[in-house]
Design an enzyme around this catalytic site. Structure first.
Site, mmCIF file in Angstrom:
data_model
loop_
_atom_site.group_PDB
_atom_site.id
_atom_site.type_symbol
_atom_site.label_atom_id
_atom_site.label_comp_id
_atom_site.label_asym_id
_atom_site.label_seq_id
_atom_site.Cartn_x
_atom_site.Cartn_y
_atom_site.Cartn_z
ATOM 1 N N LYS A 139 0.841 -1.207 0.000
ATOM 2 C CA LYS A 139 0.000 0.000 0.000
ATOM 3 C C LYS A 139 0.872 1.252 0.000
ATOM 4 O O LYS A 139 0.549 2.246 -0.648
ATOM 5 C CB LYS A 139 -0.915 0.007 1.238
ATOM 6 N N LYS A 180 -2.889 -11.053 -8.481
ATOM 7 C CA LYS A 180 -4.210 -11.469 -7.995
ATOM 8 C C LYS A 180 -5.321 -10.520 -8.458
ATOM 9 O O LYS A 180 -5.071 -9.319 -8.640
ATOM 10 C CB LYS A 180 -4.204 -11.581 -6.463
ATOM 11 N N LYS A 204 -9.613 -4.995 -7.163
ATOM 12 C CA LYS A 204 -10.197 -3.751 -7.669
ATOM 13 C C LYS A 204 -9.141 -2.724 -8.041
ATOM 14 O O LYS A 204 -9.344 -1.892 -8.910
ATOM 15 C CB LYS A 204 -11.110 -3.159 -6.598
HETATM 16 P P1 TYM Z 1 -10.381 -8.083 1.466
HETATM 17 O O1 TYM Z 1 -11.611 -7.300 1.673
HETATM 18 O O2 TYM Z 1 -9.244 -7.473 0.724
HETATM 19 O O3 TYM Z 1 -10.706 -9.443 0.765
HETATM 20 C C1 TYM Z 1 -11.731 -10.270 1.295
HETATM 21 C C2 TYM Z 1 -11.372 -11.714 1.151
HETATM 22 O O4 TYM Z 1 -11.197 -12.040 -0.212
HETATM 23 C C3 TYM Z 1 -9.944 -12.667 -0.401
HETATM 24 N N1 TYM Z 1 -9.416 -12.271 -1.713
HETATM 25 C C4 TYM Z 1 -8.857 -13.148 -2.556
HETATM 26 N N2 TYM Z 1 -8.655 -14.476 -2.462
HETATM 27 C C5 TYM Z 1 -8.088 -15.079 -3.512
HETATM 28 N N3 TYM Z 1 -7.720 -14.436 -4.650
HETATM 29 C C6 TYM Z 1 -7.911 -13.105 -4.789
HETATM 30 N N4 TYM Z 1 -7.588 -12.483 -5.910
HETATM 31 C C7 TYM Z 1 -8.497 -12.400 -3.704
HETATM 32 N N5 TYM Z 1 -8.833 -11.099 -3.497
HETATM 33 C C8 TYM Z 1 -9.394 -11.046 -2.267
HETATM 34 C C9 TYM Z 1 -9.066 -12.152 0.732
HETATM 35 O O5 TYM Z 1 -7.999 -13.032 0.983
HETATM 36 C C10 TYM Z 1 -10.043 -12.080 1.856
HETATM 37 O O6 TYM Z 1 -10.189 -13.323 2.484
HETATM 38 N N6 TYM Z 1 -8.256 -7.891 5.843
HETATM 39 C C11 TYM Z 1 -9.313 -8.550 5.143
HETATM 40 C C12 TYM Z 1 -10.688 -8.296 5.731
HETATM 41 C C13 TYM Z 1 -10.751 -8.605 7.178
HETATM 42 C C14 TYM Z 1 -10.723 -9.904 7.762
HETATM 43 C C15 TYM Z 1 -10.801 -9.675 9.179
HETATM 44 C C16 TYM Z 1 -10.646 -11.189 7.265
HETATM 45 C C17 TYM Z 1 -10.850 -7.701 8.171
HETATM 46 N N7 TYM Z 1 -10.879 -8.330 9.379
HETATM 47 C C18 TYM Z 1 -10.791 -10.733 10.072
HETATM 48 C C19 TYM Z 1 -10.650 -12.239 8.165
HETATM 49 C C20 TYM Z 1 -10.717 -12.001 9.550
HETATM 50 C C21 TYM Z 1 -9.264 -7.990 3.741
HETATM 51 O O7 TYM Z 1 -8.745 -6.973 3.493
HETATM 52 O O8 TYM Z 1 -9.889 -8.675 2.861
#
Ligand code: TYM
Length: 332
Positions: A111, A194, A197
């Protein structure tokens, strides 16, 4: 029964990475575990959405959770900010999270590189808030994609450190979970790593994309002029399409196109047409339910109200115990 906790940030429509990396596992897990699934609206504040956008995206993620098959009778579905206890726990855990380890987190470094003008403290301590989401309910299994693995390791570090500091055996260790043997990483259509967005709308297939849009995006995905020698390795912008096919198509279909690639007979037009068809099929059910749920305002409200109550009950118990452990006792 083990407790499952996971969430997705409310930054917009959910894409196939979110679905296959996280949401599809949520839906399966709710039949086996005590599950808490939330919409991480506090985490999305790092990017400063407008109040209107924040509101709209939270609602959108709720709708897509439900359309994917999350069942409020089986899981606790809630909005993160409806449970302010998490922010209190975050304050306590921040006292015990060190600058060096936070600065070394891969997601933070990415980031900083991609957004040097917005390196705020919320971004730095993002893994602490994420750890608190999990610790709040004593989660032990966390369905996430591959990109979140390091955050889970940090969650264990913070929980264990708290236990050591206060000489308690209070927080449990949580581990990333996937029904596949490995954590999933879904590539984007642009072949730049990956699906996400931040690579633009053309990189992502959204759950809410119309069939024609899915088809258009896939047919427009960049390929090359084709393999020139048998069994040659694939460049990233071809491998990504094969990886996507592995997720949505049958083994036979994948093997068929692998073989055509290896004998240099592949026609990318046919390959992408098949991929589009299979992708439309794989997401059909979810897509068709999104509109129905979207119209049912009362249902959405009821789900979130009930979810907030259940999550609050679990969270307030944890906070009572944590205050006690820390020594924050009322003197009056
Ligand atoms: P976020 O919102 O970026 O993504 C949500 C979930 O989607 C998965 N993901 C992917 N998996 C495989 N391939 C991809 N291209 C891909 N893009 C997104 C992410 O691995 C995630 O599981 N920090 C987390 C949100 C969060 C969270 C938590 C998760 C906040 N608190 C507590 C688990 C437990 C996040 O940014 O995900």
């Amino acid at each position: 029964m083990e407790t499952v906790v996971s969430g997705i940030r409310s930054t917009g429509k959910l894409h196939l990475g979110n679905y296959y990396g996280a949401l599809r596992n949520f839906v399966k897990m709710q039949n086996e575990y005590n599950c808490f699934f939330f919409i991480a609206d506090l985490h999305s504040l790092t990017t400063h959405p407008t109040p209107q956008d924040l509101n709209t995206t939270v609602r959108q993620v709720v709708v897509e959770y439900l359309a994917s098959g999350l069942d409020p009778e089986k899981s606790t579905i809630y909005v993160q900010s409806d449970v302010p206890e998490v922010a209190e726990l975050y304050l306590y855990m921040n006292m015990n999270a060190y600058l060096g380890e936070l600065e070394r987190a891969t997601a933070f470094k990415d980031k900083v590189r991609s957004n040097p003008d917005n390196v705020n403290a919320g971004l730095l301590t993002y893994p602490v808030l994420m750890a608190c989401d999990i610790l709040l309910h004593h989660g032990t299994k966390v369905p996430v994609g591959k990109d979140q693995e390091q955050h889970l390791e940090m969650t264990r570090t913070f929980g264990n450190r708290f236990n050591r500091l206060y000489e308690v055996d209070y927080f449990k260790e949580a581990f990333a979970f996937s029904y596949n043997d490995k954590l999933v990483k879904i590539p984007g259509l642009s072949g730049q790593g990956k699906m996400g967005k931040s690579n633009g709308d053309a990189d992502c297939i959204y759950l809410s994309d119309a069939e024609a849009t899915v088809k258009k995006k896939i047919m427009r995905a960049v390929t090359d002029s084709g393999p020139t020698s048998p069994n040659q390795s694939k460049p990233e912008s071809i491998q990504n399409l094969f990886d996507l096919m592995k997720v949505v198509s049958s083994e036979d279909t994948l093997a068929h196109f692998e073989s055509l690639y290896n004998t240099c007979e592949i026609r990318y037009g046919d390959f992408k047409k098949q991929l589009a068809e299979d992708m439309i099929l794989a997401t059909q059910e979810v897509r068709s339910r999104i509109d129905d749920i979207n119209r049912d305002e009362e249902y959405i409200k009821k789900v979130l109200q009930r979810g907030a109550e259940k999550a609050q009950a679990s969270a307030s118990k944890t906070l009572r115990e944590v205050r006690e452990i820390i020594g924050l006792k009322k003197l009056y």
